[in-house]
Motif scaffolding. Structure first.
Motif, mmCIF file in Angstrom:
data_model
loop_
_atom_site.group_PDB
_atom_site.id
_atom_site.type_symbol
_atom_site.label_atom_id
_atom_site.label_comp_id
_atom_site.label_asym_id
_atom_site.label_seq_id
_atom_site.Cartn_x
_atom_site.Cartn_y
_atom_site.Cartn_z
ATOM 1 N N LEU A 55 0.910 -1.292 -0.002
ATOM 2 C CA LEU A 55 0.030 -0.005 -0.040
ATOM 3 C C LEU A 55 0.747 1.092 -0.024
ATOM 4 O O LEU A 55 2.050 1.126 0.554
ATOM 5 C CB LEU A 55 -0.955 -0.024 1.355
ATOM 6 N N CYS A 56 0.483 2.501 -0.657
ATOM 7 C CA CYS A 56 1.287 3.472 -0.713
ATOM 8 C C CYS A 56 1.349 4.284 0.688
ATOM 9 O O CYS A 56 0.430 4.002 1.706
ATOM 10 C CB CYS A 56 0.567 4.584 -1.537
ATOM 11 N N PHE A 57 2.400 4.870 0.981
ATOM 12 C CA PHE A 57 2.829 5.333 2.473
ATOM 13 C C PHE A 57 1.499 6.264 2.919
ATOM 14 O O PHE A 57 1.039 6.062 4.051
ATOM 15 C CB PHE A 57 3.913 6.144 2.451
ATOM 16 N N PRO A 58 0.864 7.111 2.218
ATOM 17 C CA PRO A 58 -0.142 7.974 2.530
ATOM 18 C C PRO A 58 -1.407 7.111 3.017
ATOM 19 O O PRO A 58 -2.011 7.314 4.147
ATOM 20 C CB PRO A 58 -0.702 8.718 1.499
ATOM 21 N N GLY A 59 -1.417 5.830 2.191
ATOM 22 C CA GLY A 59 -2.399 4.945 2.806
ATOM 23 C C GLY A 59 -2.273 4.090 4.127
ATOM 24 O O GLY A 59 -3.154 4.134 4.999
ATOM 25 N N LYS A 60 -0.955 3.822 4.268
ATOM 26 C CA LYS A 60 -0.643 3.233 5.474
ATOM 27 C C LYS A 60 -0.729 4.105 6.755
ATOM 28 O O LYS A 60 -0.993 3.878 7.826
ATOM 29 C CB LYS A 60 1.082 2.766 5.324
ATOM 30 N N CYS A 98 -7.966 7.824 -7.167
ATOM 31 C CA CYS A 98 -7.438 6.698 -7.034
ATOM 32 C C CYS A 98 -8.264 5.746 -6.262
ATOM 33 O O CYS A 98 -8.680 6.138 -5.532
ATOM 34 C CB CYS A 98 -5.932 6.862 -6.647
ATOM 35 N N PRO A 99 -8.195 4.260 -6.467
ATOM 36 C CA PRO A 99 -8.967 3.398 -5.775
ATOM 37 C C PRO A 99 -8.493 3.446 -4.162
ATOM 38 O O PRO A 99 -9.532 3.123 -3.366
ATOM 39 C CB PRO A 99 -8.663 2.106 -6.451
ATOM 40 N N ILE A 100 -7.519 3.542 -3.763
ATOM 41 C CA ILE A 100 -7.233 3.755 -2.556
ATOM 42 C C ILE A 100 -7.870 5.079 -1.894
ATOM 43 O O ILE A 100 -8.307 4.698 -0.941
ATOM 44 C CB ILE A 100 -5.469 3.872 -2.200
ATOM 45 N N VAL A 101 -7.967 6.163 -2.535
ATOM 46 C CA VAL A 101 -8.686 7.212 -2.017
ATOM 47 C C VAL A 101 -10.084 6.925 -2.000
ATOM 48 O O VAL A 101 -10.665 7.235 -0.899
ATOM 49 C CB VAL A 101 -8.396 8.413 -2.965
ATOM 50 N N SER A 102 -10.594 6.668 -2.826
ATOM 51 C CA SER A 102 -12.200 6.390 -2.772
ATOM 52 C C SER A 102 -12.395 5.222 -2.138
ATOM 53 O O SER A 102 -13.801 5.296 -1.635
ATOM 54 C CB SER A 102 -12.764 6.194 -4.304
ATOM 55 N N GLY A 103 -11.812 4.235 -1.974
ATOM 56 C CA GLY A 103 -12.336 2.951 -1.547
ATOM 57 C C GLY A 103 -11.721 2.792 0.036
ATOM 58 O O GLY A 103 -12.300 1.643 0.626
ATOM 59 N N TYR A 104 -10.712 3.457 0.486
ATOM 60 C CA TYR A 104 -10.279 3.043 1.641
ATOM 61 C C TYR A 104 -10.873 3.306 2.876
ATOM 62 O O TYR A 104 -10.748 2.391 3.996
ATOM 63 C CB TYR A 104 -8.961 3.830 1.997
ATOM 64 N N PRO A 105 -12.140 3.907 3.040
ATOM 65 C CA PRO A 105 -12.916 4.050 4.028
ATOM 66 C C PRO A 105 -13.443 2.427 4.158
ATOM 67 O O PRO A 105 -13.641 2.063 5.463
ATOM 68 C CB PRO A 105 -13.952 4.944 3.748
ATOM 69 N N ASP A 106 -13.502 1.846 3.286
ATOM 70 C CA ASP A 106 -14.349 0.329 3.496
ATOM 71 C C ASP A 106 -13.073 -0.486 4.024
ATOM 72 O O ASP A 106 -13.578 -1.303 4.858
ATOM 73 C CB ASP A 106 -14.787 0.031 2.078
ATOM 74 N N VAL A 107 -12.071 -0.256 3.651
ATOM 75 C CA VAL A 107 -11.029 -1.031 4.288
ATOM 76 C C VAL A 107 -10.728 -0.724 5.634
ATOM 77 O O VAL A 107 -10.665 -1.581 6.395
ATOM 78 C CB VAL A 107 -9.607 -0.767 3.765
ATOM 79 N N ILE A 108 -10.913 0.535 6.083
ATOM 80 C CA ILE A 108 -10.630 1.186 7.685
ATOM 81 C C ILE A 108 -11.850 0.071 8.339
ATOM 82 O O ILE A 108 -11.949 -0.223 9.488
ATOM 83 C CB ILE A 108 -10.866 2.265 7.607
ATOM 84 N N ARG A 109 -13.131 0.246 7.715
ATOM 85 C CA ARG A 109 -14.192 -0.252 8.425
ATOM 86 C C ARG A 109 -13.919 -1.860 8.760
ATOM 87 O O ARG A 109 -14.204 -2.378 9.685
ATOM 88 C CB ARG A 109 -15.555 -0.209 7.705
ATOM 89 N N SER A 110 -13.606 -2.405 7.777
ATOM 90 C CA SER A 110 -13.054 -4.061 7.729
ATOM 91 C C SER A 110 -11.756 -3.952 8.743
ATOM 92 O O SER A 110 -11.999 -4.754 9.658
ATOM 93 C CB SER A 110 -12.746 -4.514 6.383
ATOM 94 N N ALA A 111 -10.889 -3.260 8.777
ATOM 95 C CA ALA A 111 -9.571 -3.526 9.363
ATOM 96 C C ALA A 111 -9.785 -3.056 11.072
ATOM 97 O O ALA A 111 -9.327 -3.855 11.941
ATOM 98 C CB ALA A 111 -8.336 -2.774 8.881
ATOM 99 N N ILE A 112 -10.216 -1.757 11.120
ATOM 100 C CA ILE A 112 -10.490 -1.207 12.489
ATOM 101 C C ILE A 112 -11.783 -1.363 13.166
ATOM 102 O O ILE A 112 -11.974 -1.729 14.417
ATOM 103 C CB ILE A 112 -10.037 0.278 12.447
ATOM 104 N N ASP A 113 -12.838 -1.399 12.252
ATOM 105 C CA ASP A 113 -14.147 -1.371 12.696
ATOM 106 C C ASP A 113 -14.621 -0.651 14.075
ATOM 107 O O ASP A 113 -14.815 -1.190 15.041
ATOM 108 C CB ASP A 113 -14.660 -2.967 12.816
ATOM 109 N N PRO A 114 -14.436 0.927 13.699
ATOM 110 C CA PRO A 114 -14.322 1.817 14.895
ATOM 111 C C PRO A 114 -16.024 1.587 15.809
ATOM 112 O O PRO A 114 -16.174 1.687 16.819
ATOM 113 C CB PRO A 114 -14.199 3.043 14.415
ATOM 114 N N LEU A 115 -17.045 1.011 15.092
ATOM 115 C CA LEU A 115 -18.250 0.955 15.710
ATOM 116 C C LEU A 115 -18.275 -0.163 16.469
ATOM 117 O O LEU A 115 -18.639 -0.104 17.715
ATOM 118 C CB LEU A 115 -19.236 0.881 14.367
ATOM 119 N N ARG A 116 -17.993 -1.325 15.929
ATOM 120 C CA ARG A 116 -17.931 -2.403 17.081
ATOM 121 C C ARG A 116 -16.824 -2.343 17.819
ATOM 122 O O ARG A 116 -17.087 -2.814 19.242
ATOM 123 C CB ARG A 116 -17.780 -3.672 15.785
ATOM 124 N N LYS A 117 -15.706 -2.121 17.782
ATOM 125 C CA LYS A 117 -14.928 -2.253 18.701
ATOM 126 C C LYS A 117 -14.823 -1.031 19.606
ATOM 127 O O LYS A 117 -14.077 -1.099 20.917
ATOM 128 C CB LYS A 117 -13.377 -2.170 17.947
#
Length: 189
Positions: A55-60, A98-117
């Motif tokens: 993943l690009c550094f800004p995405g990280k 870029c797909p990272i910019v447009s779709g990364y909120p969905d990745v964050i929801r899966s990886a961190i899941d702020p609502l559930r955790k």
């Protein structure tokens, strides 16, 4: 001011559109809480949630910014899925993010899941800056879901559009000033 916080963190596409989002939220009565500036500490704070090494550094950095907001105790996190930006040039064929910019909120929801955790909603409305009517409709849909009335949304949206235009003009003016100074001092551009 409303009791809950909205967030606009300086990551990926939100930085260039910050004047818009900040004005929109403040005019609607929200307190805007920013994550801390990007740093090694921010990166380390979210490193465990990074989904891919290539993943690009800004995405990280995104995971660290989200975790910073979680630690700050915000009531909700705003991270829109912005598929199109405003076209900057008249001859541009598209303004697709870029797909990272447009779709990364969905990745964050899966990886961190702020609502559930952490019991913090992650608001990820679909947004397009390419068409002001679509942008206004998406903002109105999102904000009305938070209990903001239509008249206030319309007024806030108009002020947000103007804030973004003012910011862009300041950038243009500053660029012209730098170029003129460089030319006057015979420095390369």
């Amino acid at each position: 001011r409303r009791k809950s916080d909205a967030f606009a963190t300086l990551l990926l596409n939100l930085f260039e559109n910050f004047p818009f989002w900040n004005t929109l939220f403040i005019e609607c009565g929200f307190q805007v809480k920013l994550s801390a500036p990007s740093s090694n500490a921010i990166y380390q704070n979210g490193a465990a949630q990074i989904m891919s090494e290539n993943l690009c550094f800004p995405g990280k950095l995104v995971s660290g910014h989200i975790m910073d907001l979680v630690k700050a105790g915000v009531d909700r996190i705003f991270y829109p899925m912005v598929f199109y930006e405003k076209s900057e040039f008249s001859d541009a064929t598209n303004s697709f993010n870029c797909p990272i910019v447009s779709g990364y909120p969905d990745v964050i929801r899966s990886a961190i899941d702020p609502l559930r955790k952490y019991n913090i909603p992650l608001d990820m409305p679909t947004i397009s800056f390419r068409d002001d009517r679509l942008l206004e409709k998406a903002c109105a849909s999102y904000l009305s879901g938070l209990g903001i009335n239509a008249r206030l949304i319309k007024k806030a949206f108009q002020k947000a559009i103007q804030a973004q235009l003012d910011y862009k003009q300041q950038v243009i003016d500053m660029g012209a000033e730098i170029i003129a100074e460089s030319q006057a001092n015979q420095r390369p551009l």
